[in-house]
Motif scaffolding. Structure first.
Motif, PDB file in Angstrom:
ATOM      1  N   ASN A  16     -16.895  63.071 -34.599  1.00  8.29           N
ATOM      2  CA  ASN A  16     -16.481  64.492 -34.747  1.00  8.29           C
ATOM      3  C   ASN A  16     -16.433  64.995 -33.273  1.00  8.29           C
ATOM      4  O   ASN A  16     -15.249  65.880 -33.193  1.00  8.29           O
ATOM      5  N   ILE A  17     -17.235  64.656 -32.337  1.00  9.02           N
ATOM      6  CA  ILE A  17     -16.782  65.208 -31.271  1.00  9.02           C
ATOM      7  C   ILE A  17     -15.527  64.686 -30.606  1.00  9.02           C
ATOM      8  O   ILE A  17     -14.889  65.528 -30.091  1.00  9.02           O
ATOM      9  N   TRP A  18     -15.226  63.475 -30.780  1.00  6.42           N
ATOM     10  CA  TRP A  18     -13.680  63.035 -30.088  1.00  6.42           C
ATOM     11  C   TRP A  18     -12.685  63.761 -30.986  1.00  6.42           C
ATOM     12  O   TRP A  18     -11.590  63.947 -30.312  1.00  6.42           O
ATOM     13  N   PHE A  19     -12.919  63.840 -32.365  1.00  4.31           N
ATOM     14  CA  PHE A  19     -11.835  64.497 -32.891  1.00  4.31           C
ATOM     15  C   PHE A  19     -11.638  65.965 -32.290  1.00  4.31           C
ATOM     16  O   PHE A  19     -10.534  66.499 -32.115  1.00  4.31           O
ATOM     17  N   LEU A  20     -12.547  66.726 -31.844  1.00  5.23           N
ATOM     18  CA  LEU A  20     -12.469  68.153 -31.163  1.00  5.23           C
ATOM     19  C   LEU A  20     -12.007  67.833 -29.988  1.00  5.23           C
ATOM     20  O   LEU A  20     -11.138  68.722 -29.657  1.00  5.23           O
ATOM     21  N   ILE A  21     -12.401  67.265 -29.373  1.00  9.46           N
ATOM     22  CA  ILE A  21     -11.638  66.842 -27.839  1.00  9.46           C
ATOM     23  C   ILE A  21     -10.241  66.378 -28.058  1.00  9.46           C
ATOM     24  O   ILE A  21      -9.200  67.024 -27.244  1.00  9.46           O
ATOM     25  N   PHE A  22      -9.873  65.579 -29.065  1.00  8.07           N
ATOM     26  CA  PHE A  22      -8.491  65.108 -29.101  1.00  8.07           C
ATOM     27  C   PHE A  22      -7.446  66.294 -29.568  1.00  8.07           C
ATOM     28  O   PHE A  22      -6.709  66.769 -29.153  1.00  8.07           O
ATOM     29  N   LEU A  23      -8.127  67.199 -30.712  1.00  8.89           N
ATOM     30  CA  LEU A  23      -7.418  68.492 -30.896  1.00  8.89           C
ATOM     31  C   LEU A  23      -7.210  69.458 -29.994  1.00  8.89           C
ATOM     32  O   LEU A  23      -6.263  69.890 -30.061  1.00  8.89           O
ATOM     33  N   ALA A  24      -8.129  69.596 -29.419  1.00  9.01           N
ATOM     34  CA  ALA A  24      -8.112  70.422 -28.022  1.00  9.01           C
ATOM     35  C   ALA A  24      -6.899  70.267 -27.366  1.00  9.01           C
ATOM     36  O   ALA A  24      -6.463  71.098 -26.860  1.00  9.01           O
ATOM     37  N   TRP A  45      -2.619  58.963 -22.682  1.00 12.58           N
ATOM     38  CA  TRP A  45      -4.104  59.040 -22.456  1.00 12.58           C
ATOM     39  C   TRP A  45      -4.833  58.915 -23.726  1.00 12.58           C
ATOM     40  O   TRP A  45      -5.763  58.245 -24.189  1.00 12.58           O
ATOM     41  N   LEU A  46      -4.233  59.828 -24.580  1.00 15.03           N
ATOM     42  CA  LEU A  46      -4.960  59.883 -26.012  1.00 15.03           C
ATOM     43  C   LEU A  46      -4.866  58.634 -26.885  1.00 15.03           C
ATOM     44  O   LEU A  46      -5.937  58.236 -27.347  1.00 15.03           O
ATOM     45  N   VAL A  47      -3.901  57.978 -26.894  1.00 11.65           N
ATOM     46  CA  VAL A  47      -3.770  56.685 -27.497  1.00 11.65           C
ATOM     47  C   VAL A  47      -4.336  55.576 -26.884  1.00 11.65           C
ATOM     48  O   VAL A  47      -5.065  54.774 -27.634  1.00 11.65           O
ATOM     49  N   VAL A  48      -4.395  55.306 -25.483  1.00 15.39           N
ATOM     50  CA  VAL A  48      -5.126  54.424 -24.718  1.00 15.39           C
ATOM     51  C   VAL A  48      -6.662  54.485 -25.220  1.00 15.39           C
ATOM     52  O   VAL A  48      -7.343  53.699 -25.309  1.00 15.39           O
ATOM     53  N   PHE A  49      -7.056  55.939 -24.821  1.00  9.83           N
ATOM     54  CA  PHE A  49      -8.362  55.972 -24.974  1.00  9.83           C
ATOM     55  C   PHE A  49      -8.924  55.971 -26.399  1.00  9.83           C
ATOM     56  O   PHE A  49     -10.032  55.554 -26.571  1.00  9.83           O
ATOM     57  N   GLY A  50      -7.848  56.223 -27.290  1.00  6.81           N
ATOM     58  CA  GLY A  50      -8.161  56.063 -28.704  1.00  6.81           C
ATOM     59  C   GLY A  50      -8.346  54.455 -29.136  1.00  6.81           C
ATOM     60  O   GLY A  50      -9.226  54.207 -29.810  1.00  6.81           O
TER      61      GLY A  50
END
Length: 418
Positions: A16-24, A45-50
């Protein structure tokens, strides 16, 4: 110390925390201007970190756990990505340079890859942080609902956003009313299904009811005809798949239609937008002028915002490569409609990009989801998502839509074995 370390690790791996970071991060997507490069950097960055987070999530389970749990959908997804990859290589000459290849051929794949990666990451989420996500979705919908009434205030808020280049060029949710409208419909469906689910207590039902109400209001005010279509197909799917709640479903359907008509009646601009497809809405203030013909939906190129022309062009291009398509993103480059246009239909987009082979995998994935969720809480949302993708290809450009939709589908699927 070990307990503290375990606690920190639990928070770091909280889906949930990472979802909020991604969404922001994805909400600051600009439409044009110099900050588009910043956004594309965020995408990478989003894809690699994902991938990194997905690996951490997988590491907590025995080898083969995820393949055993999601074997069939992962096979379809792998087949789709393979078809895209082969098509891109076969049609490599269609891309004038490397940057075009990366941003036209690979970026849609990067956005689509967020779905399976986020799904795995959400397996690590904590129940306590789920409220924060629901609160964020509520704020998004509330801002969308007040936008027509306080445009100066909303625009001032946008102007100071990190990636703002100019007014109306800030976020991938509010930049185009179609995105906000379809997401509003899906959040409303989510809220209503949770509202009537047996596991929801009084406090939770109040929250879900408010979320559904503000989503319905914001969606209607978005002036997106897709909002109405997605909402209706989702509600009809709910009625057919949950016969034991048919009276409740009919009541919700009537309530939603009543609220929608109230919003349209109070706002002439909204009425004018919807009237291109449903003519009677523009005459609500003069009922005597309404005729029987006004209730017949107008389905033509104008009412569908040029989609008939776009779809015809897509089919024409697909015939040039029926099995492997014409290459990912090539439609945008060579359709003659402008590079900002995709096919406005995710199924047609896959057919044009990756041919019949890719389409077979894509359709197979959705048919699997329909069969797996029929009669369960997630079914209306699955049908709603399919309806939304039939009138636009959000998988091509809106990471915010993909992320939010994935979270809604994941959360509601936990109500059953689906």
């Amino acid at each position: 110390m070990a307990a503290l370390s375990a606690g920190i690790r639990r928070w770091i791996l909280d889906g949930n925390i990472w979802f909020l970071i991604f969404l922001a991060l994805v909400l600051i997507k600009p439409a044009t201007g110099p900050n588009i490069n910043r956004y594309l950097g965020i995408l990478a960055w989003l894809v690699v970190f994902g991938v990194f987070l997905a690996k951490l999530a997988v590491a907590g389970h025995r080898p083969g756990f995820w393949l055993g749990r999601y074997k069939i959908p992962l096979i379809f997804i792998a087949g789709l990505f393979a078809a895209y990859g082969v098509s891109a290589l076969v049609h490599l000459a269609s891309y004038p340079n490397l940057s075009t290849f990366v941003f036209r051929a690979l970026s849609p794949l990067a956005v689509m890859s967020l779905f399976p990666m986020l799904w795995i990451i959400l397996e690590t989420r904590q129940a306590a942080t789920r409220v924060a996500v629901l609160g964020s979705l509520f704020v998004i919908e509330a801002l969308g609902a007040v936008q027509p009434f306080y445009p100066e205030w909303v625009n001032e808020l946008r102007r100071h956003t990190v990636a703002a280049d100019a007014l109306y060029q800030v976020t991938s949710l509010y930049r185009w009313h179609t995105i906000l409208g379809t997401l509003s419909a899906l959040i409303a469906l989510y809220g209503m299904v949770r509202l009537f689910h047996a596991r929801s207590g009084p406090a939770a039902r109040t929250g879900y009811g408010l979320l559904a109400l503000v989503s319905l209001t914001g969606g209607a005010l978005s002036r997106s005809r897709n909002f109405l279509f997605v909402l209706l197909v989702g509600l009809v799917a709910w009625l057919f798949s949950s016969r034991q709640r048919i009276l409740a479903g009919l009541g919700v359907l009537i309530l939603c239609l009543g609220l929608f008509h109230a919003v349209v009646w109070l706002n002439p601009k909204v009425a004018g937008r919807y009237a291109t497809a449903l003519p009677y809405l523009k005459k609500l203030h003069t009922p005597s002028a309404i005729t029987g013909a006004d209730f017949v939906p107008r389905i033509n190129n104008h009412s569908l915002s040029n989609r008939v022309r776009i779809w015809s062009k897509a089919v024409e291009m697909w015939r040039g490569g029926p099995w492997l398509g014409v290459g990912p993103g090539v439609f945008n480059l060579k359709s003659g409609l402008g590079q900002r246009y995709n096919t406005h239909n995710a199924f047609l987009q896959v057919l044009v990009d990756a041919g019949a082979i890719g389409m077979l995998c894509f359709v197979g994935f959705w048919l699997y989801l329909c069969g797996k969720t029929f009669g369960r809480p997630a079914f209306p949302l699955v049908i709603g998502v399919m309806g939304a993708l039939s009138f636009d290809n959000f998988l091509d450009y809106s990471m915010a839509w993909v992320l939010a939709t994935t979270w809604l589908a994941y959360d509601i699927s936990r109500l059953s074995e689906s």
